[in-house]
Scaffold this active site. Structure first.
Site, PDB file in Angstrom:
ATOM      1  N   GLY A   1       6.315  -3.979  -9.157  1.00  0.00           N
ATOM      2  CA  GLY A   1       4.745  -4.091  -9.354  1.00  0.00           C
ATOM      3  C   GLY A   1       4.023  -2.815  -8.485  1.00  0.00           C
ATOM      4  O   GLY A   1       3.129  -2.481  -8.945  1.00  0.00           O
ATOM      5  N   ASP A   2       4.584  -2.542  -7.456  1.00  0.00           N
ATOM      6  CA  ASP A   2       3.830  -1.258  -6.689  1.00  0.00           C
ATOM      7  C   ASP A   2       4.111  -0.419  -7.602  1.00  0.00           C
ATOM      8  O   ASP A   2       3.030   0.514  -7.528  1.00  0.00           O
ATOM      9  CB  ASP A   2       4.365  -1.475  -5.357  1.00  0.00           C
ATOM     10  CG  ASP A   2       4.220  -2.783  -4.431  1.00  0.00           C
ATOM     11  OD1 ASP A   2       3.361  -3.290  -4.828  1.00  0.00           O
ATOM     12  OD2 ASP A   2       4.907  -2.890  -3.491  1.00  0.00           O
TER      13      ASP A   2
ATOM     14  N   GLY B   1       7.135  -7.551 -20.304  1.00  0.00           N
ATOM     15  CA  GLY B   1       6.007  -6.260 -20.484  1.00  0.00           C
ATOM     16  C   GLY B   1       4.902  -6.547 -19.999  1.00  0.00           C
ATOM     17  O   GLY B   1       4.871  -7.318 -18.758  1.00  0.00           O
TER      18      GLY B   1
ATOM     19  N   GLY C   1       7.006  -8.976 -15.779  1.00  0.00           N
ATOM     20  CA  GLY C   1       8.460  -8.919 -15.534  1.00  0.00           C
ATOM     21  C   GLY C   1       9.195  -8.362 -16.608  1.00  0.00           C
ATOM     22  O   GLY C   1       8.179  -7.408 -17.390  1.00  0.00           O
TER      23      GLY C   1
ATOM     24  N   GLY D   1       0.859  -1.181  -0.203  1.00  0.00           N
ATOM     25  CA  GLY D   1       0.054   0.035   0.030  1.00  0.00           C
ATOM     26  C   GLY D   1       0.719   1.147  -0.015  1.00  0.00           C
ATOM     27  O   GLY D   1       0.754   2.061  -0.744  1.00  0.00           O
TER      28      GLY D   1
END
Ligand code: RIB
Length: 311
Positions: free
Chosen positions: A258-259, A232, A229, A47
């Site tokens: 990813g965040d 793409g 990853g 978060g």
């Protein structure tokens, strides 16, 4: 800077952790001790990382989160406020601030264990206390490091916001949950798990990404973004399915990439970019985030992403 004009705002409801990072030559196998680690401590949590990524990508961001009544929690609140995040809905619990133990190997790959601590106290009451924020947001960004009931409580609030769920780490989502989303962001493993659980394809039938995403659209979600990853992303929206290649960088640490993707995507959507442009910006931000150690220290600012896209 905090923009109180709610129309450009992103609200992130999610976790805050302190990350204990061990940089090792290779990830330890079960039963193995790897003794060459370099140790770093930093703020993290999906978060918090996503809130910071959205802020650095140019959006005004409010963060709803629960931390411990401890130094980690106080440092987190202070650090996020300095970054310009609205922390009025970060509250304390008697549980300690969430902790993540992260191993990063020499190729930048990681494995992570999380003790939720205070994140488990980010309950439905906390969500209800933030209902005005959620109801006036332009984009709402969620992950699964807080109780699933709280995520559902956010999705059940009447709001015209664009809702994004990054389904990590995986919890038992239902078809009804998926149907309430505008955008679902998943990696390949998460996509397979959600489709297996929510769509239940015929036994033995393996769906490719295009088929898997189409099956999720039938539940009501408008956009599905599958992060792959360095390969793409696979993007699936009503009538459009395409693979967007990744940006090639020398990865030092993929933690938080990813965040960064999710936060940047939320910010660009709040700033009214087209969906595909927002995804491209998010990919560039995530690629840059892999070039430095740590989750939050590696998240790039908007101008760095724009320069990278133009290079
Ligand atoms: O996605 C990366 C994050 O996962 C880390 O910052 C760690 O806190 C875990 O939540």
């Amino acid at each position: 800077m905090i923009d109180t004009g709610a129309q450009k705002s992103v609200v992130v409801v999610g976790s805050t952790n302190v990350d204990l990072i061990m940089q090792v030559s290779q990830l330890p196998a079960p039963g193995e001790t790897v003794g060459d680690a370099a140790f770093t401590q930093a703020l993290g949590g999906k978060g918090a990382n996503q809130a910071l990524a959205a802020t650095r990508a140019g959006a005004s961001v409010s963060f709803v989160s629960v931390v411990g009544d401890d130094d980690y929690g106080r440092n987190a609140r202070e650090a996020f406020a300095v970054e310009g995040i609205d922390v009025a809905h970060m509250t304390n619990s008697c549980e300690p601030t969430g902790t993540a133990l992260i191993f990063v190997d020499r190729h930048g790959e990681n494995c992570i264990g999380v003790a939720p601590g205070a994140n488990a106290k980010c309950d439905v009451t906390k969500v209800e206390q933030a209902h005005e924020l959620v109801q006036t947001a332009r984009v709402i960004l969620l992950q699964l490091e807080i109780p699933l009931d709280s995520v559902r409580a956010v999705l059940n609030l009447e709001s015209r916001a664009h809702t994004i769920l990054n389904a990590a780490p995986m919890l038992e989502l239902t078809p009804d949950d998926i149907g309430k989303l505008d955008t679902l962001v998943v990696n390949q493993t998460e996509l397979t798990q959600i489709v297996g659980h929510c769509v239940r394809p015929r036994k033995g039938k393996v769906l490719n990404n295009a088929e898997a995403c189409r099956s999720l659209h039938t539940l009501g979600v408008t956009n599905v973004v599958v992060t792959l990853g360095k390969e793409g992303v696979f993007l699936s929206s009503a009538g459009v399915q395409k693979a967007l290649p990744g940006f090639q960088v020398d990865a030092v640490d993929t933690t938080g990439a990813g965040d960064t993707f999710c936060g940047a995507l939320a910010a660009r959507l709040a700033l009214e970019a087209s969906f595909e442009d927002a995804v491209t910006f998010a990919q560039a931000a995530a690629a840059l985030a892999c070039t430095q150690l740590g989750a939050q220290s590696a998240i790039p600012v908007e101008s760095a992403v724009q320069a990278f896209l133009l290079a």
